[in-house]
Motif scaffolding. Structure first.
Motif, PDB file in Angstrom:
ATOM      1  N   ASN A  82       0.828  -1.203   0.000  1.00 50.23           N
ATOM      2  CA  ASN A  82       0.000   0.000   0.000  1.00 50.23           C
ATOM      3  C   ASN A  82       0.865   1.257   0.000  1.00 50.23           C
ATOM      4  O   ASN A  82       0.583   2.211  -0.726  1.00 50.23           O
ATOM      5  N   THR A  83       1.933   1.255   0.793  1.00 49.21           N
ATOM      6  CA  THR A  83       2.829   2.413   0.844  1.00 49.21           C
ATOM      7  C   THR A  83       3.450   2.667  -0.520  1.00 49.21           C
ATOM      8  O   THR A  83       3.519   3.816  -0.979  1.00 49.21           O
ATOM      9  N   LEU A  84       3.890   1.619  -1.206  1.00 52.73           N
ATOM     10  CA  LEU A  84       4.447   1.774  -2.564  1.00 52.73           C
ATOM     11  C   LEU A  84       3.393   2.304  -3.530  1.00 52.73           C
ATOM     12  O   LEU A  84       3.674   3.197  -4.334  1.00 52.73           O
ATOM     13  N   ALA A  85       2.185   1.751  -3.451  1.00 52.68           N
ATOM     14  CA  ALA A  85       1.119   2.177  -4.363  1.00 52.68           C
ATOM     15  C   ALA A  85       0.765   3.647  -4.149  1.00 52.68           C
ATOM     16  O   ALA A  85       0.407   4.342  -5.107  1.00 52.68           O
ATOM     17  N   SER A 130      -3.916  -9.802   3.237  1.00 53.98           N
ATOM     18  CA  SER A 130      -3.992  -9.593   4.691  1.00 53.98           C
ATOM     19  C   SER A 130      -3.110  -8.445   5.132  1.00 53.98           C
ATOM     20  O   SER A 130      -2.352  -8.551   6.085  1.00 53.98           O
ATOM     21  N   GLY A 131      -3.194  -7.333   4.425  1.00 52.79           N
ATOM     22  CA  GLY A 131      -2.316  -6.199   4.669  1.00 52.79           C
ATOM     23  C   GLY A 131      -2.568  -5.474   5.972  1.00 52.79           C
ATOM     24  O   GLY A 131      -3.700  -5.286   6.395  1.00 52.79           O
ATOM     25  N   ALA A 132      -1.463  -5.059   6.598  1.00 52.83           N
ATOM     26  CA  ALA A 132      -1.511  -4.209   7.792  1.00 52.83           C
ATOM     27  C   ALA A 132      -1.357  -2.773   7.304  1.00 52.83           C
ATOM     28  O   ALA A 132      -0.247  -2.282   7.139  1.00 52.83           O
ATOM     29  N   PHE A 133      -2.469  -2.110   7.063  1.00 55.39           N
ATOM     30  CA  PHE A 133      -2.470  -0.785   6.440  1.00 55.39           C
ATOM     31  C   PHE A 133      -2.428   0.315   7.497  1.00 55.39           C
ATOM     32  O   PHE A 133      -3.286   1.188   7.543  1.00 55.39           O
ATOM     33  N   TYR A 134      -1.397   0.293   8.351  1.00 58.48           N
ATOM     34  CA  TYR A 134      -1.286   1.252   9.444  1.00 58.48           C
ATOM     35  C   TYR A 134      -1.307   2.692   8.948  1.00 58.48           C
ATOM     36  O   TYR A 134      -1.976   3.537   9.514  1.00 58.48           O
ATOM     37  N   ASP A 135      -0.546   2.975   7.886  1.00 62.81           N
ATOM     38  CA  ASP A 135      -0.427   4.357   7.421  1.00 62.81           C
ATOM     39  C   ASP A 135      -1.725   4.895   6.837  1.00 62.81           C
ATOM     40  O   ASP A 135      -1.878   6.084   6.643  1.00 62.81           O
ATOM     41  N   ASP A 161      -3.091   0.350  15.529  1.00 60.99           N
ATOM     42  CA  ASP A 161      -4.441   0.335  14.970  1.00 60.99           C
ATOM     43  C   ASP A 161      -4.391   0.150  13.462  1.00 60.99           C
ATOM     44  O   ASP A 161      -3.479   0.646  12.790  1.00 60.99           O
ATOM     45  N   VAL A 162      -5.392  -0.557  12.953  1.00 60.99           N
ATOM     46  CA  VAL A 162      -5.516  -0.765  11.509  1.00 60.99           C
ATOM     47  C   VAL A 162      -6.931  -0.377  11.083  1.00 60.99           C
ATOM     48  O   VAL A 162      -7.876  -0.512  11.860  1.00 60.99           O
ATOM     49  N   PRO A 163      -7.090   0.104   9.851  1.00 59.54           N
ATOM     50  CA  PRO A 163      -8.424   0.467   9.373  1.00 59.54           C
ATOM     51  C   PRO A 163      -9.221  -0.784   9.014  1.00 59.54           C
ATOM     52  O   PRO A 163      -8.656  -1.873   8.870  1.00 59.54           O
ATOM     53  N   SER A 164     -10.513  -0.615   8.853  1.00 59.68           N
ATOM     54  CA  SER A 164     -11.311  -1.741   8.361  1.00 59.68           C
ATOM     55  C   SER A 164     -10.896  -2.008   6.912  1.00 59.68           C
ATOM     56  O   SER A 164     -10.614  -1.079   6.153  1.00 59.68           O
ATOM     57  N   VAL A 165     -10.833  -3.263   6.556  1.00 64.39           N
ATOM     58  CA  VAL A 165     -10.455  -3.623   5.190  1.00 64.39           C
ATOM     59  C   VAL A 165     -11.499  -3.127   4.186  1.00 64.39           C
ATOM     60  O   VAL A 165     -11.137  -2.558   3.156  1.00 64.39           O
TER      61      VAL A 165
END
Length: 158
Positions: free
Chosen positions: A9-12, A28-33, A74-78
Motif C-alpha cells: 500500500n505504501t508503494l502504491a 492480509s495487509g496491515a495498512f497502518y499508514d 491500529d488498523v483500518p477496516s479492510v
C-alpha cells in the motif's frame, strides 16, 4: 502478507517508486499508514486508475478484518480501505459476487470488483469468511490467491 501487504500500500501511494509497478495485490495487509489523518490526501498514486487486488480473511485476528487494534497498532477496516482505493481511482459502485462452500453455511467468500474509467475490475477485493491470518490457497480457502494474482497482473501490465 501482513506488514508486506502494508508496504505494498505504501508503494502504491508513493508516486516515485509506484510508477515502476503496473498493479498491486496485498494479502492480509496491515495498512497502518492508512489511518494517518487525512488518509486519502496522503496517498498520491503515480497514475489512476491504479489496479488493486486485495485478499483478506474475515476470521483474521492478527490484522482484524473490520479494523481496530493489532499487535503493532491500529488498523483500518479492510472494506473501508478498499472503498478508499475505489474512490481514488474514480470507480463506480462495486459489483459483488458471493460464493459458498458446498455443505457449509459459514464458509465461502465475497468478491467485490469496481470498474474505473471504462476499465472493468480495476479494484477487486476478496473477503474470505473462515480464513484467519494465512495466505489463501485451495488447501485452506475456497480461493487460490496466487493464481488470481497472476491472472490480475497478466491483465494489468506496462
Amino acid at each position: 502478507m501482513s506488514n508486506g501487504g502494508g508496504f505494498t500500500n505504501t508503494l502504491a501511494c508513493s508516486p516515485t517508486p509506484g510508477i515502476h509497478f503496473a498493479a498491486f495485490a496485498p494479502v492480509s495487509g496491515a495498512f497502518y499508514d492508512d489511518l494517518l489523518p487525512p488518509a486519502t490526501s496522503q496517498c498520491k498514486p503515480a497514475f489512476s486508475p491504479l489496479p488493486m487486488l486485495e485478499f483478506h480473511g474475515q476470521a483474521d485476528k492478527t490484522i482484524p478484518y473490520f479494523g481496530g487494534r493489532s499487535a503493532h497498532g491500529d488498523v483500518p477496516s479492510v472494506p473501508g480501505w478498499v472503498e478508499r482505493w475505489a474512490r481514488r481511482d474514480g470507480c463506480g459502485e462495486p459489483v459483488a459476487r458471493f460464493e459458498k462452500v458446498e455443505g457449509s453455511e459459514e464458509e465461502g467468500y465475497k468478491q467485490e470488483s469496481w470498474s474505473c474509467g471504462g476499465v472493468e475490475a480495476v479494484v477487486q477485493h476478496y473477503n474470505i469468511s473462515a480464513l484467519g491470518h494465512r495466505w489463501p490457497t485451495l488447501k485452506n480457502s475456497p480461493v487460490d490467491a496466487s493464481g488470481r494474482i497472476i491472472e490480475f497482473f497478466n491483465r494489468h501490465h506496462k
